[in-house]
Design a protein around this motif. Structure first.
Motif, PDB file in Angstrom:
ATOM      1  N   HIS A  13       0.822  -1.216   0.000  1.00  0.00           N
ATOM      2  CA  HIS A  13       0.000   0.000   0.000  1.00  0.00           C
ATOM      3  C   HIS A  13       0.855   1.264   0.000  1.00  0.00           C
ATOM      4  CE1 HIS A  13      -4.003  -1.717   0.176  1.00  0.00           C
ATOM      5  NE2 HIS A  13      -3.593  -2.581   1.080  1.00  0.00           N
ATOM      6  N   THR A  40       1.658   2.881  -3.358  1.00  0.00           N
ATOM      7  CA  THR A  40       0.695   3.821  -3.940  1.00  0.00           C
ATOM      8  C   THR A  40       1.144   5.249  -3.676  1.00  0.00           C
ATOM      9  OG1 THR A  40      -1.142   2.267  -3.680  1.00  0.00           O
ATOM     10  CG2 THR A  40      -1.706   4.591  -3.943  1.00  0.00           C
ATOM     11  N   SER A  80      -3.301   5.706   0.365  1.00  0.00           N
ATOM     12  CA  SER A  80      -3.882   4.377   0.185  1.00  0.00           C
ATOM     13  C   SER A  80      -5.206   4.250   0.929  1.00  0.00           C
ATOM     14  CB  SER A  80      -2.895   3.309   0.664  1.00  0.00           C
ATOM     15  OG  SER A  80      -3.479   2.035   0.600  1.00  0.00           O
TER      16      SER A  80
END
Length: 247
Positions: free
Chosen positions: A7, A10, A212
């Motif tokens: 995550h 991102t 995220s």
């Protein structure tokens, strides 16, 4: 293998893509539009096929046939592909309120641009769309996404006061349904609105995961059945352990 690190990629990707252009061009008036495009393309990867993301306007009818009202241009519109589209050219769309499932205001630096003003406008956008929908409207995503801001000398009390002032003037009974409910202040700071809590706003400090969480909450609102079943994957850390303040 690490879901948290997954995550965090991102965040790294969003910042890398925006800085890539900034490193080449220092005086560029379209920097904000480029940031919108970067965020739009990343969000698009996570959306179920039935939803599309674009930019544009929402118009609604009045009581007089042939007349209509128009919203201001909204940075990002998430809409249902099953709904008709009045106009579409590339990613630019003009929609009616029933098609809209979520809206996002995108800012380069929310601190510099003034959170009170930005949230007021986002609340007005939500109010405009909601007033053209059925009163039984399901959960609606109204988000503000900032790439930067509040990294240094974050005065939380002053921030909270300014944040709450943005709600002034929205005293109708439906406000909790259309108001701003998710804010990414930067890559680390995140706000979520829990409408049924006595102190409904929660401020979180989740290092490199705010972006995220913003996207995961958007997908949660759009299709919460899958997210609920797999929430440890979509939310790889428990943000409640990083809640700094409720207000």
């Amino acid at each position: 293998m690490s879901l948290i690190e997954y995550h965090r990629t991102t965040t790294k990707e969003l910042l890398a893509l925006t800085n890539k252009v900034r490193n080449l061009i220092t005086h560029w008036g379209e920097d904000g539009r480029y940031k919108e495009a970067v965020l739009k393309n990343v969000i698009r990867r996570f959306l179920p096929e039935k939803f599309t993301i674009g930019t544009g306007f929402v118009i609604k009818q009045t009581n007089n046939r042939g007349e209509h009202l128009s919203s201001r241009q909204i940075d990002l519109l998430i809409y249902d592909d099953a709904s008709p589209v009045l106009f579409k050219e590339g990613d630019f769309v003009i929609l009616t309120p029933d098609a809209v499932k979520g809206i996002i205001e995108v800012k380069a630096n929310l601190q510099n641009q003034g959170i009170n003003h930005v949230l007021q406008q986002a609340n007005k956008n939500g109010q405009f769309i909601f007033s053209g929908k059925d009163d039984k409207m399901q959960q609606f995503f109204n988000g503000v996404f900032s790439f930067e801001g509040y990294e240094n000398n974050f005065d939380q009390n002053a921030f909270v006061n300014s944040y709450l002032q943005s709600n002034n003037g929205f005293d109708d009974e439906h406000f909790s349904k259309y108001k701003v409910n998710h804010v990414s202040l930067n890559k680390d700071w995140f706000i979520k609105y829990w409408k049924d809590d006595a102190n409904p706003h929660s401020l979180y400090n989740i290092e490199d995961l705010s972006f995220s969480f913003f996207i995961s909450n958007l997908t949660d609102v759009l299709s919460n059945k899958s997210i609920n079943k797999n929430n440890f994957i979509w939310y790889a850390t428990d943000k409640e352990l990083n809640r700094i303040q409720q207000f």
